[in-house]
Design an enzyme around this catalytic site. Sequence first.
Site, PDB file in Angstrom:
ATOM      1  N   GLY A   1      62.249  67.970  50.163  1.00 10.23           N
ATOM      2  CA  GLY A   1      61.631  68.704  50.872  1.00 10.23           C
ATOM      3  C   GLY A   1      59.888  68.824  50.531  1.00 10.23           C
TER       4      GLY A   1
ATOM      5  N   GLN B   1      51.468  71.563  50.232  1.00 13.53           N
ATOM      6  CA  GLN B   1      51.482  70.540  49.159  1.00 13.53           C
ATOM      7  C   GLN B   1      50.633  69.414  49.649  1.00 13.53           C
ATOM      8  OE1 GLN B   1      55.954  70.970  49.029  1.00 13.53           O
ATOM      9  NE2 GLN B   1      55.434  70.027  46.973  1.00 13.53           N
TER      10      GLN B   1
ATOM     11  N   CYS C   1      59.666  69.180  41.586  1.00 12.93           N
ATOM     12  CA  CYS C   1      58.747  69.311  42.767  1.00 12.93           C
ATOM     13  C   CYS C   1      57.546  68.101  42.658  1.00 12.93           C
ATOM     14  CB  CYS C   1      57.783  70.593  42.351  1.00 12.93           C
ATOM     15  SG  CYS C   1      56.648  71.194  43.634  1.00 12.93           S
ATOM     16  N   LEU C   2      57.507  67.734  43.818  1.00 11.94           N
ATOM     17  CA  LEU C   2      56.476  66.492  44.052  1.00 11.94           C
ATOM     18  C   LEU C   2      55.111  66.923  43.838  1.00 11.94           C
ATOM     19  CD1 LEU C   2      57.753  65.388  47.305  1.00 11.94           C
ATOM     20  CD2 LEU C   2      58.179  64.071  45.215  1.00 11.94           C
TER      21      LEU C   2
ATOM     22  N   HIS D   1      62.970  76.756  47.689  1.00 10.38           N
ATOM     23  CA  HIS D   1      61.973  76.285  47.030  1.00 10.38           C
ATOM     24  C   HIS D   1      60.653  75.887  48.003  1.00 10.38           C
ATOM     25  CE1 HIS D   1      60.363  73.123  44.143  1.00 10.38           C
ATOM     26  NE2 HIS D   1      59.787  72.839  45.139  1.00 10.38           N
ATOM     27  N   GLU D   2      61.154  75.524  49.242  1.00  8.25           N
ATOM     28  CA  GLU D   2      59.838  75.316  50.169  1.00  8.25           C
ATOM     29  C   GLU D   2      59.289  76.279  50.890  1.00  8.25           C
ATOM     30  OE1 GLU D   2      58.842  72.161  49.968  1.00  8.25           O
ATOM     31  OE2 GLU D   2      60.393  71.461  49.006  1.00  8.25           O
TER      32      GLU D   2
ATOM     33  N   HIS E   1      56.635  77.830  48.382  1.00  6.74           N
ATOM     34  CA  HIS E   1      55.537  77.038  48.528  1.00  6.74           C
ATOM     35  C   HIS E   1      54.580  77.671  49.656  1.00  6.74           C
ATOM     36  CE1 HIS E   1      55.476  73.592  46.015  1.00  6.74           C
ATOM     37  NE2 HIS E   1      56.587  73.270  46.342  1.00  6.74           N
TER      38      HIS E   1
END
Length: 158
Positions: free
Chosen positions: A46, A51, A88-89, A130-131, A134
């Site tokens: 995701g 991000q 997480c990226l 999660h997304e 963000h």
Amino acid sequence: MAYREIRKDGDDVLRKKSRPVDVIDNKIFTLLDDMADTMYKADGVGLAAPQVGILKRVVVIDVGNGLFEMINPVILEQSGQQDGIEGCLSIPGTSGDVVRPMHVKAKYTDRNGETVIIEAEELFARAICHELDHLDGILYKDKAHKMYTPKEIEEMQK
């Protein structure tokens, strides 16, 4: 294919609230395409627009059942509970235990301007939560009840 730079923890943009998308146009199409390319290149499941430095309410998710492009997503319902490890990226090399709903019902607009309502369970539900966090400037580490060092992660993977 265009890859965008993934912003890392400490970048102010990750802590800001994203604005709704008012018009779905070529800029949004390009953003969706670039986000998907970036997510796949980074081996993520995701990615949210903040991000990649864009404060718009846009996310892409693929937990193995196809790409979901979500514009202005909202969670309508949630139920149950799951406790699991997330990464997480934007926070490479770390993981943490986070409690999330087991089931979510979400509404979003797709790239064609159509309203979509989906129900998700387990990993897909976790990824949506999660997304969407963000989009409100929340990182998983804010909700984690335990964080793991890179060494602990390596030990768990053995």
